[in-house]
Scaffold this motif. Structure first.
Motif, PDB file in Angstrom:
ATOM      1  N   UNK A   1       0.890  -1.198  -0.010  1.00 49.44           N
ATOM      2  CA  UNK A   1       0.076  -0.036  -0.080  1.00 49.44           C
ATOM      3  C   UNK A   1       0.850   1.273  -0.061  1.00 49.44           C
ATOM      4  N   UNK A   2       2.099   1.101  -0.127  1.00 44.40           N
ATOM      5  CA  UNK A   2       3.230   2.472  -0.052  1.00 44.40           C
ATOM      6  C   UNK A   2       2.991   2.888  -1.651  1.00 44.40           C
ATOM      7  N   UNK A   3       3.008   4.155  -1.795  1.00 43.44           N
ATOM      8  CA  UNK A   3       2.955   4.975  -2.949  1.00 43.44           C
ATOM      9  C   UNK A   3       4.408   5.077  -3.587  1.00 43.44           C
ATOM     10  N   UNK A   4       4.495   4.506  -4.922  1.00 38.74           N
ATOM     11  CA  UNK A   4       5.802   4.723  -5.560  1.00 38.74           C
ATOM     12  C   UNK A   4       5.614   4.931  -7.066  1.00 38.74           C
ATOM     13  N   UNK A   5       6.386   5.599  -7.561  1.00 42.91           N
ATOM     14  CA  UNK A   5       6.264   5.832  -9.143  1.00 42.91           C
ATOM     15  C   UNK A   5       6.423   4.638  -9.865  1.00 42.91           C
ATOM     16  N   UNK A   6       5.382   4.406 -10.762  1.00 40.42           N
ATOM     17  CA  UNK A   6       5.609   3.145 -11.589  1.00 40.42           C
ATOM     18  C   UNK A   6       5.481   3.758 -13.122  1.00 40.42           C
ATOM     19  N   UNK A   7       6.572   3.386 -13.750  1.00 40.99           N
ATOM     20  CA  UNK A   7       6.378   3.818 -15.197  1.00 40.99           C
ATOM     21  C   UNK A   7       5.090   3.078 -16.267  1.00 40.99           C
ATOM     22  N   UNK A   8       4.425   4.054 -16.627  1.00 41.94           N
ATOM     23  CA  UNK A   8       3.406   3.737 -17.571  1.00 41.94           C
ATOM     24  C   UNK A   8       3.881   4.090 -19.013  1.00 41.94           C
ATOM     25  N   UNK A   9       2.636   3.654 -20.059  1.00 42.09           N
ATOM     26  CA  UNK A   9       2.955   4.249 -21.223  1.00 42.09           C
ATOM     27  C   UNK A   9       1.471   4.895 -21.786  1.00 42.09           C
ATOM     28  N   UNK A  10       1.731   5.676 -22.881  1.00 42.28           N
ATOM     29  CA  UNK A  10       0.514   6.212 -23.363  1.00 42.28           C
ATOM     30  C   UNK A  10       0.286   5.743 -24.757  1.00 42.28           C
ATOM     31  N   UNK A  11      -0.826   5.453 -25.027  1.00 45.36           N
ATOM     32  CA  UNK A  11      -1.294   4.846 -26.407  1.00 45.36           C
ATOM     33  C   UNK A  11      -2.611   5.572 -26.823  1.00 45.36           C
ATOM     34  N   UNK A  12      -2.759   5.471 -28.276  1.00 46.03           N
ATOM     35  CA  UNK A  12      -3.932   5.858 -28.820  1.00 46.03           C
ATOM     36  C   UNK A  12      -5.121   5.053 -29.103  1.00 46.03           C
ATOM     37  N   UNK A  13      -6.198   5.201 -28.835  1.00 47.16           N
ATOM     38  CA  UNK A  13      -7.258   4.475 -28.769  1.00 47.16           C
ATOM     39  C   UNK A  13      -7.923   4.358 -30.164  1.00 47.16           C
ATOM     40  N   UNK A  14      -8.615   3.545 -30.634  1.00 42.95           N
ATOM     41  CA  UNK A  14      -9.438   3.526 -31.706  1.00 42.95           C
ATOM     42  C   UNK A  14     -10.195   4.685 -32.051  1.00 42.95           C
ATOM     43  N   UNK A  15     -10.620   5.557 -31.077  1.00 44.13           N
ATOM     44  CA  UNK A  15     -11.318   6.746 -31.473  1.00 44.13           C
ATOM     45  C   UNK A  15     -10.352   7.807 -31.667  1.00 44.13           C
ATOM     46  N   UNK A  16      -9.133   7.583 -31.438  1.00 42.74           N
ATOM     47  CA  UNK A  16      -8.178   8.587 -31.600  1.00 42.74           C
ATOM     48  C   UNK A  16      -7.621   9.488 -30.443  1.00 42.74           C
ATOM     49  N   UNK A  17      -7.999   8.794 -29.474  1.00 40.27           N
ATOM     50  CA  UNK A  17      -7.706   9.691 -28.131  1.00 40.27           C
ATOM     51  C   UNK A  17      -6.776   8.975 -27.291  1.00 40.27           C
ATOM     52  N   UNK A  18      -5.666   9.903 -26.797  1.00 46.70           N
ATOM     53  CA  UNK A  18      -4.702   9.357 -26.161  1.00 46.70           C
ATOM     54  C   UNK A  18      -5.153   8.756 -24.611  1.00 46.70           C
ATOM     55  N   UNK A  19      -4.483   7.642 -24.341  1.00 51.32           N
ATOM     56  CA  UNK A  19      -4.982   6.858 -22.970  1.00 51.32           C
ATOM     57  C   UNK A  19      -3.639   6.268 -22.301  1.00 51.32           C
ATOM     58  N   UNK A  20      -3.716   6.237 -20.864  1.00 52.82           N
ATOM     59  CA  UNK A  20      -2.700   5.761 -20.213  1.00 52.82           C
ATOM     60  C   UNK A  20      -2.984   4.417 -19.670  1.00 52.82           C
ATOM     61  N   UNK A  21      -2.631   3.103 -20.068  1.00 51.42           N
ATOM     62  CA  UNK A  21      -3.222   1.909 -19.505  1.00 51.42           C
ATOM     63  C   UNK A  21      -2.799   1.844 -17.954  1.00 51.42           C
ATOM     64  N   UNK A  22      -3.675   1.055 -17.356  1.00 49.90           N
ATOM     65  CA  UNK A  22      -3.150   0.869 -15.798  1.00 49.90           C
ATOM     66  C   UNK A  22      -3.048   2.161 -14.932  1.00 49.90           C
ATOM     67  N   UNK A  23      -3.607   3.169 -15.580  1.00 51.38           N
ATOM     68  CA  UNK A  23      -3.168   4.304 -14.620  1.00 51.38           C
ATOM     69  C   UNK A  23      -4.166   4.527 -13.333  1.00 51.38           C
ATOM     70  N   UNK A  24      -3.482   4.699 -12.406  1.00 58.28           N
ATOM     71  CA  UNK A  24      -4.200   4.686 -11.100  1.00 58.28           C
ATOM     72  C   UNK A  24      -5.181   6.065 -10.935  1.00 58.28           C
ATOM     73  N   UNK A  25      -6.433   5.844 -10.818  1.00 51.61           N
ATOM     74  CA  UNK A  25      -7.328   6.769 -10.561  1.00 51.61           C
ATOM     75  C   UNK A  25      -8.114   6.698  -9.247  1.00 51.61           C
TER      76      UNK A  25
END
Length: 562
Positions: A317-341
């Protein structure tokens, strides 16, 4: 016996003569007394005569003096009367002059009052026309999809005098001069001067310009109207751009604590745009029917062209920086999979999460700034709104959402954490759900708050090694952002969003899917003239970008199960 007789006769003679002497002595004494008395009377007579003479002389002299005094008094009285008449005439003249001046003053007061009224009327008309012009300008900006650009000039700070030790002494001679000013609330004036050349004044026009004495509250007042659009179905993005040490982080967050770089909430007047925006969003939500909105927050940093999730937690449960990637969806929008919300229900929870992310943000001291941010910070608030099918695609008010809808919706909302897959699939697979629920639609809008890392001149910042590599990535990502805006402005068929993960991450906001406000932050010091001119030039080019009218989010959120 003879001798006795002789003695007797002798005594008798002596006695006789003694008696005679006594008589003579008595007479002499009386005579002497008479003489003394006569002498005293004579002296009295002499004195009386002298007193009489002296009295006469004094009386004569007094008569002369009284006569002279009387004549002097007459002359003095006449002179007093003459002077009184002169003074009376002068007083009368002064009174008349005062009356004339009072009349003139009253006339001037009346004129001044009329002028003040006229000035007030003109000022009110000017302010009304100014507001109309701004409203028309904002409407034009929205129709064209232009980027709103504000500029804030920070005050001179103590570290300005000590910064930049690596530059030559010749260049340091004029560095104490202030060259950037706010000419008015829409114009920046920059004095450009070089040795051996005449000084040239350059002006830059923006939607709003803040001088070095304007408060954080004043800055936010011009940002707040965009947040209303957020709940009306529009995405909003606010980013701070400028060189390192120009006040971007202070403008976006406020003063930070040196021990952990979290921003301080002790003095609310010093809070920046991010905490104030959260307060305003939750205030607006509180005015809506309960249960019709929920808010999620994510915090990422773009460091060395990599995206790090600053709210990701490990198994403990400790917060630490995790590397993520950014992708473009089928609708042409940018998205970061597995991003914490993370779901937040109030401002305190939001600020707590942002401060956690800030503690992981990368910083490194330079000669220009002791706490220079080495990464771009992106704080995103995602607001999910529940609307009924009747209100779908239109602007809604509080009274348009019924109490029945609120009761039905409130029982389907997650409380602290939400899994979009399980929530959407459970609604899709429930055959017994009321028919009214099928009319409920989810509309997601995003508020992106971006604190960009500052552009740097390596010669002035004095960075080496890993910090030099960081500077290279920062400058390249900011250059990629400028290239994207240039491509949009020139309406090229290809916009190079993927040249940097920063522009890829902000593709939707920069590309026209959000109302975008760029807050330029510049230093007024002569030392940073080149960087300030580059920043102002970037803002000028950004204002010219026409992205088309920003679209309102009037479509339902499609679940992945469907």
């Amino acid at each position: 016996n003879r001798n006795v007789s002789v003695l007797k006769w002798g005594f008798l003679v002596i006695f006789f003569f003694f008696k005679q002497y006594q008589g003579l002595a008595g007479r002499s004494t009386s005579q002497v007394l008479q003489l003394y008395s006569a002498h005293g009377q004579q002296q009295k007579l002499q004195r009386s005569s002298l007193v009489t003479q002296l009295h006469g002389a004094i009386k004569k002299r007094l008569k002369q003096d009284l006569k002279s005094l009387h004549s002097f008094a007459l002359e003095l009285s006449k002179d007093f009367q003459r002077q009184s008449k002169i003074y009376l005439y002068q007083v009368l003249a002064a009174v008349q002059e005062i009356q004339l001046r009072n009349e003139a003053a009253q006339m001037f007061q009346i004129k001044a009052f009329h002028l003040e009224q006229s000035l007030q009327e003109v000022t009110e008309r000017y302010e009304k026309e100014k507001q109309k012009r701004r409203a028309l300008h904002n409407s034009l900006v929205e129709l064209r999809g232009n980027i709103r650009v504000h500029c804030r000039i920070r005050p001179l700070l103590p570290f300005d005098a000590a910064a930049g030790h690596s530059i030559s002494q010749d260049r340091q001679r004029n560095f104490s001069e202030k060259v950037a000013y706010a000419a008015d609330d829409e114009t920046v004036l920059v004095k450009c001067s070089r040795l051996g050349h005449a000084s040239i004044n350059k002006t830059f026009q923006f939607e709003r310009v803040y001088n070095d004495s304007e408060s954080q509250e004043t800055v936010f007042e011009d940002v707040a109207p965009l947040l209303t659009s957020l709940l009306d179905g529009y995405n909003v993005c606010i980013m701070a751009y400028g060189q390192t040490g120009s006040g971007k982080t202070y403008t976006m967050l406020g003063p930070q604590l040196e021990e952990n770089f979290a921003f301080s909430t002790a003095d609310e007047s010093e809070l920046g745009i991010i905490p104030r925006a959260a307060q305003e969003v939750f205030r607006l939500i509180s005015e809506k029917p309960p249960g019709s909105y929920w808010v999620e927050v994510s915090v990422v940093q773009v460091y060395n062209n990599d995206i790090f999730d600053l709210l990701a937690k490990d198994s403990c449960g400790k917060v630490f920086g995790v590397k993520r990637d950014v992708v473009t969806t089928r609708e042409g929008k940018s998205d970061v999979p597995l991003l914490t919300h993370e779901t937040v229900e109030n401002v305190s929870e939001f600020l707590h999460l942002v401060n956690k992310g800030l503690q992981l943000r990368t910083r490194h001291p330079t000669l220009v700034h002791a706490h220079s941010s080495r990464s771009h910070l992106v704080v995103t608030l995602t607001i999910t709104t529940i609307v009924s099918g009747d209100n779908f695609g239109t602007s809604w008010e509080d009274e348009q959402i019924s109490q029945r809808l609120n009761k039905e919706v409130s029982c389907t909302f997650p409380q602290k954490t939400r899994d979009s897959k399980s929530t959407s699939s459970s609604r899709a697979s429930s055959p017994t759900q009321p028919e009214a629920d099928e009319k409920l639609k989810q509309v997601k809008t995003r508020l992106q708050l971006v604190d960009l890392a500052g552009s740097e001149c390596v010669g002035m910042s004095g960075v080496t090694g890993a910090a030099l590599r960081e500077t290279s990535f920062i400058n390249r990502s900011l250059s990629a952002l400028a290239d994207v805006l240039g491509a949009i402005a020139e309406q090229r068929s290809h916009v190079p969003y993927r040249n940097s993960r920063l522009t890829h991450l902000l593709q939707d906001s920069v590309g026209g899917d959000a109302k975008l406000l760029v807050m330029l932050c510049i230093s007024p010091d002569q030392k940073y003239l080149t960087e300030s001119m580059q920043c102002l030039g970037f803002g000028t080019r950004a204002r010219q970008v026409q992205r088309g009218q920003v679209k309102k989010k009037n479509f339902p959120v499609q679940s992945k199960a469907k």
